[in-house]
Each structure stands twice: as C-alpha cells, then as structure tokens.
Motif scaffolding. Structure first.
Motif, PDB file in Angstrom:
ATOM      1  N   MET A   1       0.837  -1.206   0.000  1.00  0.00           N
ATOM      2  CA  MET A   1       0.000   0.000   0.000  1.00  0.00           C
ATOM      3  C   MET A   1       0.873   1.259   0.000  1.00  0.00           C
ATOM      4  O   MET A   1       0.605   2.224  -0.696  1.00  0.00           O
ATOM      5  CB  MET A   1      -0.903  -0.021   1.236  1.00  0.00           C
ATOM      6  N   ASN A   2       1.968   1.222   0.790  1.00  0.00           N
ATOM      7  CA  ASN A   2       2.893   2.345   0.808  1.00  0.00           C
ATOM      8  C   ASN A   2       3.544   2.555  -0.551  1.00  0.00           C
ATOM      9  O   ASN A   2       3.788   3.682  -0.972  1.00  0.00           O
ATOM     10  CB  ASN A   2       3.984   2.124   1.854  1.00  0.00           C
ATOM     11  N   GLU A   3       3.807   1.439  -1.222  1.00  0.00           N
ATOM     12  CA  GLU A   3       4.418   1.517  -2.541  1.00  0.00           C
ATOM     13  C   GLU A   3       3.450   2.163  -3.537  1.00  0.00           C
ATOM     14  O   GLU A   3       3.852   2.985  -4.367  1.00  0.00           O
ATOM     15  CB  GLU A   3       4.779   0.104  -3.004  1.00  0.00           C
ATOM     16  N   GLN A   4       2.172   1.812  -3.372  1.00  0.00           N
ATOM     17  CA  GLN A   4       1.130   2.365  -4.230  1.00  0.00           C
ATOM     18  C   GLN A   4       1.061   3.890  -4.030  1.00  0.00           C
ATOM     19  O   GLN A   4       0.938   4.643  -4.993  1.00  0.00           O
ATOM     20  CB  GLN A   4      -0.194   1.722  -3.839  1.00  0.00           C
ATOM     21  N   LEU A   5       1.195   4.287  -2.781  1.00  0.00           N
ATOM     22  CA  LEU A   5       1.172   5.708  -2.431  1.00  0.00           C
ATOM     23  C   LEU A   5       2.349   6.442  -3.086  1.00  0.00           C
ATOM     24  O   LEU A   5       2.216   7.521  -3.647  1.00  0.00           O
ATOM     25  CB  LEU A   5       1.271   5.832  -0.904  1.00  0.00           C
ATOM     26  N   MET A   6       3.518   5.805  -3.026  1.00  0.00           N
ATOM     27  CA  MET A   6       4.719   6.382  -3.604  1.00  0.00           C
ATOM     28  C   MET A   6       4.552   6.567  -5.115  1.00  0.00           C
ATOM     29  O   MET A   6       4.896   7.597  -5.666  1.00  0.00           O
ATOM     30  CB  MET A   6       5.900   5.465  -3.317  1.00  0.00           C
ATOM     31  N   LYS A   7       3.979   5.528  -5.746  1.00  0.00           N
ATOM     32  CA  LYS A   7       3.765   5.606  -7.194  1.00  0.00           C
ATOM     33  C   LYS A   7       2.796   6.721  -7.549  1.00  0.00           C
ATOM     34  O   LYS A   7       2.962   7.420  -8.539  1.00  0.00           O
ATOM     35  CB  LYS A   7       3.230   4.259  -7.717  1.00  0.00           C
ATOM     36  N   TYR A   8       1.774   6.867  -6.721  1.00  0.00           N
ATOM     37  CA  TYR A   8       0.787   7.914  -6.957  1.00  0.00           C
ATOM     38  C   TYR A   8       1.459   9.298  -6.917  1.00  0.00           C
ATOM     39  O   TYR A   8       1.259  10.126  -7.797  1.00  0.00           O
ATOM     40  CB  TYR A   8      -0.332   7.833  -5.904  1.00  0.00           C
ATOM     41  N   LEU A   9       2.292   9.506  -5.896  1.00  0.00           N
ATOM     42  CA  LEU A   9       2.985  10.796  -5.771  1.00  0.00           C
ATOM     43  C   LEU A   9       3.986  11.014  -6.902  1.00  0.00           C
ATOM     44  O   LEU A   9       4.109  12.116  -7.434  1.00  0.00           O
ATOM     45  CB  LEU A   9       3.707  10.903  -4.417  1.00  0.00           C
ATOM     46  N   ASP A  10       4.697   9.941  -7.269  1.00  0.00           N
ATOM     47  CA  ASP A  10       5.624  10.023  -8.411  1.00  0.00           C
ATOM     48  C   ASP A  10       4.889  10.543  -9.632  1.00  0.00           C
ATOM     49  O   ASP A  10       5.389  11.391 -10.361  1.00  0.00           O
ATOM     50  CB  ASP A  10       6.217   8.645  -8.732  1.00  0.00           C
ATOM     51  N   GLY A  11       3.686  10.005  -9.824  1.00  0.00           N
ATOM     52  CA  GLY A  11       2.879  10.373 -10.988  1.00  0.00           C
ATOM     53  C   GLY A  11       2.501  11.839 -10.983  1.00  0.00           C
ATOM     54  O   GLY A  11       2.705  12.540 -11.984  1.00  0.00           O
ATOM     55  N   ILE A  12       1.988  12.330  -9.837  1.00  0.00           N
ATOM     56  CA  ILE A  12       1.526  13.720  -9.851  1.00  0.00           C
ATOM     57  C   ILE A  12       2.656  14.736  -9.863  1.00  0.00           C
ATOM     58  O   ILE A  12       2.505  15.840 -10.346  1.00  0.00           O
ATOM     59  CB  ILE A  12       0.529  14.044  -8.698  1.00  0.00           C
ATOM     60  N   PHE A  13       3.824  14.336  -9.357  1.00  0.00           N
ATOM     61  CA  PHE A  13       4.938  15.294  -9.337  1.00  0.00           C
ATOM     62  C   PHE A  13       5.865  15.153 -10.550  1.00  0.00           C
ATOM     63  O   PHE A  13       6.836  15.889 -10.666  1.00  0.00           O
ATOM     64  CB  PHE A  13       5.761  15.138  -8.049  1.00  0.00           C
ATOM     65  N   LEU A  14       5.561  14.202 -11.415  1.00  0.00           N
ATOM     66  CA  LEU A  14       6.445  13.916 -12.548  1.00  0.00           C
ATOM     67  C   LEU A  14       6.887  15.151 -13.356  1.00  0.00           C
ATOM     68  O   LEU A  14       8.069  15.304 -13.644  1.00  0.00           O
ATOM     69  CB  LEU A  14       5.805  12.861 -13.470  1.00  0.00           C
ATOM     70  N   PRO A  15       5.960  16.051 -13.711  1.00  0.00           N
ATOM     71  CA  PRO A  15       6.400  17.192 -14.529  1.00  0.00           C
ATOM     72  C   PRO A  15       7.346  18.144 -13.798  1.00  0.00           C
ATOM     73  O   PRO A  15       7.954  19.003 -14.415  1.00  0.00           O
ATOM     74  CB  PRO A  15       5.097  17.922 -14.870  1.00  0.00           C
ATOM     75  N   TYR A  16       7.447  18.003 -12.467  1.00  0.00           N
ATOM     76  CA  TYR A  16       8.235  18.974 -11.699  1.00  0.00           C
ATOM     77  C   TYR A  16       9.457  18.333 -11.060  1.00  0.00           C
ATOM     78  O   TYR A  16      10.115  18.927 -10.220  1.00  0.00           O
ATOM     79  CB  TYR A  16       7.362  19.607 -10.611  1.00  0.00           C
ATOM     80  N   GLU A  17       9.740  17.088 -11.443  1.00  0.00           N
ATOM     81  CA  GLU A  17      10.807  16.269 -10.865  1.00  0.00           C
ATOM     82  C   GLU A  17      12.141  16.991 -10.677  1.00  0.00           C
ATOM     83  O   GLU A  17      12.820  16.784  -9.689  1.00  0.00           O
ATOM     84  CB  GLU A  17      11.072  15.079 -11.791  1.00  0.00           C
ATOM     85  N   ASP A  18      12.509  17.844 -11.646  1.00  0.00           N
ATOM     86  CA  ASP A  18      13.847  18.427 -11.652  1.00  0.00           C
ATOM     87  C   ASP A  18      14.098  19.425 -10.537  1.00  0.00           C
ATOM     88  O   ASP A  18      15.228  19.727 -10.217  1.00  0.00           O
ATOM     89  CB  ASP A  18      14.100  19.151 -12.988  1.00  0.00           C
ATOM     90  N   LEU A  19      13.041  19.951  -9.984  1.00  0.00           N
ATOM     91  CA  LEU A  19      13.230  20.996  -8.994  1.00  0.00           C
ATOM     92  C   LEU A  19      13.538  20.398  -7.628  1.00  0.00           C
ATOM     93  O   LEU A  19      12.813  19.569  -7.109  1.00  0.00           O
ATOM     94  CB  LEU A  19      11.975  21.873  -8.908  1.00  0.00           C
TER      95      LEU A  19
END
Lengths: 259, 109
Positions: A1-19
């Motif tokens: 479940m924690n991994e699922q949460l991490m993936k969800y956040l990865d997804g929403i922050f993807l366009p801003y990863e570099d900052l």
C-alpha cells in the motif's frame, strides 16, 4: 500500500521532478501520508478505504505547486534565460545549462553555479560575492562592473570570457582555463594565479598589487597600463614581447625565464 | 466534516493564522498539524494536505516560520516547522483583524 502511495505521488509530481524543492516536498508529503494511512488502518478502515481516504486528503496538488516558493517560480523562468533584476541569492543552481543567459543587476550572493554551463552569459552590475563557479563553463561570458569578492573559479573554463571593471578580491582561480580572457579594468589585488597558462590573456588597466603569477606561463599576454610593479612573477616563463612590456612597466622580473 | 463549500472556503482563508497559532505552542511537523486541526475542530474541519503545504511553504518564504529535518531513528524523517518572530507578529495582527471583522459581521448579519 505504501508503494502504491509512492507511485501515486511520483505520478503527480512527474512534470516537476527536476526541482530540488519539489523532491524535498515529495518526501515530506509521502511521510505524512504514510502515517495518515496507517492511522486510518488502525482506526479499523480496510486497506482500500484507508488508501482512498488518504489520497482524497491530498486535495488539489496545483495549490502546492503554485506556491512551493517564489524561488521555484523564478527557476521556472529559466526557459526565458532572462534573470535580470531577480533575487537568486543562495540558490542551488549546480549543473544548470543557460547559454546566453542574462543575469544583469541580479543579486546572486552565495549562489552555487558549480558544474554549470553558462556559455556566453552576461552578468552586468551584479553582486556575485561568495558565488561558486567550480568547474563551470563560462567561455565567452561577460561580467561587467560586478562584485566578485571571494568567488571560486577553480577548474572553470573562462576561454574568451571578459571580466571588466569588477572587484575580484580574494577570488580563486585554481586549474582554470584563461586563454584569450580579458580582465581589463578589474581589481585583481592579492589574487593567486600560480602555475596557470595564459595565452592571449588581457590585463589592461588591471589592479595587480600583490597578485601572484608564480611559475605561470605567458604567451601574447597584454599588460597595457596595468600596475605591475607590485605583482609577483617569481619562476614565471614568458615570450619576449610580454617580457619587454612588463620590463618597460618596471615589473620585478627576477627569476623569470624568457622563451 | 464541513460539507458546506462556503464555510470551508471561509476557514481555508485563515489557514496561515491557524497554523501560526499551532506553532506558537512548539515546533510541529506536517501531519501533526493536520491531526491537531482535525481534533481541535472536533472533527468538523479537515485541512487538505495541499492547502496546508502551500501555506507552510508560503509562510516559510515570507520568513514567518523556519523548518528543519528531525532526526527520527525509525520510519521516514520528518520536517519540523518553527515559528519566527515575524510569524508571531503576523498571528496577532491577523487575530486582531479577524476579531474586528467578526464584530462587524455580527452587527450586519
């Protein structure tokens, strides 16, 4: 479940990863949400319900992105290449690439530009105190009427760069490339240029009191109207023309080799 | 839980002040703040994470609060927020403004 949460956040922050600020915020948010998720489960909610309640509690992510900090908004302007009159003090700009960027009238105190590529960028009337250009590419850069006290240029490439009418007290230049570089009108008092190679470098009207060129090699270097009397050339090697000009300006050339 | 959009918007407009008040009694991390808001409102108001973080980041940028990573030995590390003098001043200003607005609204509504 924690991994699922991490993936969800990865997804929403993807366009801003570099900052950098976004990365930290993501870690912070993830830890908060994990704790919230386990609290929901402890309250007796089943896994799926607890997960969707957690995700729901995030709300509108744009709200965070828009106000992460004004600094981040400034970083986004990087695309425009014009950073003039912007306060970038103490920013982490390690490894950035900004060709022909404009940093005029900018506050850049303490900013870290190490490993960055700033080819042909210009810095006019800017405060660059304590800035780090370690290993940066500054070829063709123009720095004019700026404060460069205590700046680190170690390992930087300054080929063809111009640093004019600027204050370079306590700046460091270890293992720098300074070919065809122009230091006209700048104050280089006390700066150490030991063991460096100078080809076509220009020191016209530069302040060279206590400047050290120990064991340096000079080819076609120009010292017109520079105050070389108190510069140190101990162990230096230079071509005949450079030697003649320095001699005419009453520089101390004992222990200098002419090639 | 507040389902009414108007009261929710009204509360959200005071997020900065609510957070500043919580930090006046000591340093706290994000989830701790949202838990306290939930319990202090007796479960009537749940602050969204996005709203809370955007407020925290804004307050930090304005110099009203500072933050630091805690040294947790187990689990994820936590970022703690600490109120600065400027934040204390802002809290009292906002509180005074709200008291004034409330008094006027009570007369008008």
């Amino acid at each position: 479940m924690n991994e699922q949460l991490m993936k969800y956040l990865d997804g929403i922050f993807l366009p801003y990863e570099d900052l950098h600020t976004v990365k930290e915020l993501k870690e912070e948010l993830l830890n908060d949400l994990q704790e919230k998720l386990s609290d929901f489960k402890n309250q007796g909610y089943d896994e799926d319900t607890a997960y969707s309640m957690t995700i729901d509690s995030i709300g509108d992510i744009n709200e965070i992105i828009e106000s992460i900090s004004a600094k981040t908004r400034e970083l986004k302007q990087m695309m425009s290449k014009d950073f003039s009159k912007i306060n970038l003090q103490d920013s982490d700009l390690k490894g950035v690439t900004v060709h022909e960027g404009e940093f005029n009238y900018s506050a850049l105190k303490e900013t870290d530009f190490s490993g960055s590529d700033l080819t042909n960028s210009s810095f006019k009337c800017s405060d660059l105190t304590n800035v780090c250009f370690d290993g940066a590419n500054l070829s063709g850069a123009k720095i004019n009427m700026s404060t460069l006290r205590n700046v680190c240029f170690d390992g930087a490439n300054l080929t063809g760069a111009k640093i004019n009418m600027s204050d370079l007290k306590d700046a460091t230049f270890k293992n720098c490339v300074l070919n065809n570089m122009d230091f006209s009108g700048s104050d280089l008092s006390g700066v150490c240029f030991d063991n460096l190679m100078f080809t076509g470098t220009i020191f016209n009207k530069a302040g060279l009191t206590g400047t050290s060129f120990k064991n340096a090699v000079f080819r076609n270097v120009s010292f017109n109207m520079a105050n070389v009397k108190k510069a140190i050339f101990d162990g230096a090697t230079m071509d005949k023309l450079t030697y003649a000009v320095l001699k005419g300006s009453k520089a101390d050339l004992t222990n200098v080799t002419v090639i | 839980m507040v389902d009414n959009k108007i009261s929710s918007d009204l509360l959200r407009g005071h997020t900065d002040t609510i957070i500043l008040k919580l930090l006046m009694s000591g340093d706290k991390y994000g989830y701790e703040i949202s838990k306290l808001i939930h319990s202090n409102s007796k479960g009537e108001y749940e602050l969204k994470e996005s709203t809370m973080f955007s407020s925290l980041k804004r307050l930090e940028y304005d110099g009203c609060i500072t933050s630091y990573w805690g040294d947790e030995t187990h689990g994820g590390r936590r970022r703690y927020y600490k109120i600065a003098d400027r934040g204390i001043k802002l809290y009292f200003e906002n509180k005074k403004n709200w008291d004034n607005a409330k008094r006027i609204l009570d007369q008008l509504l």
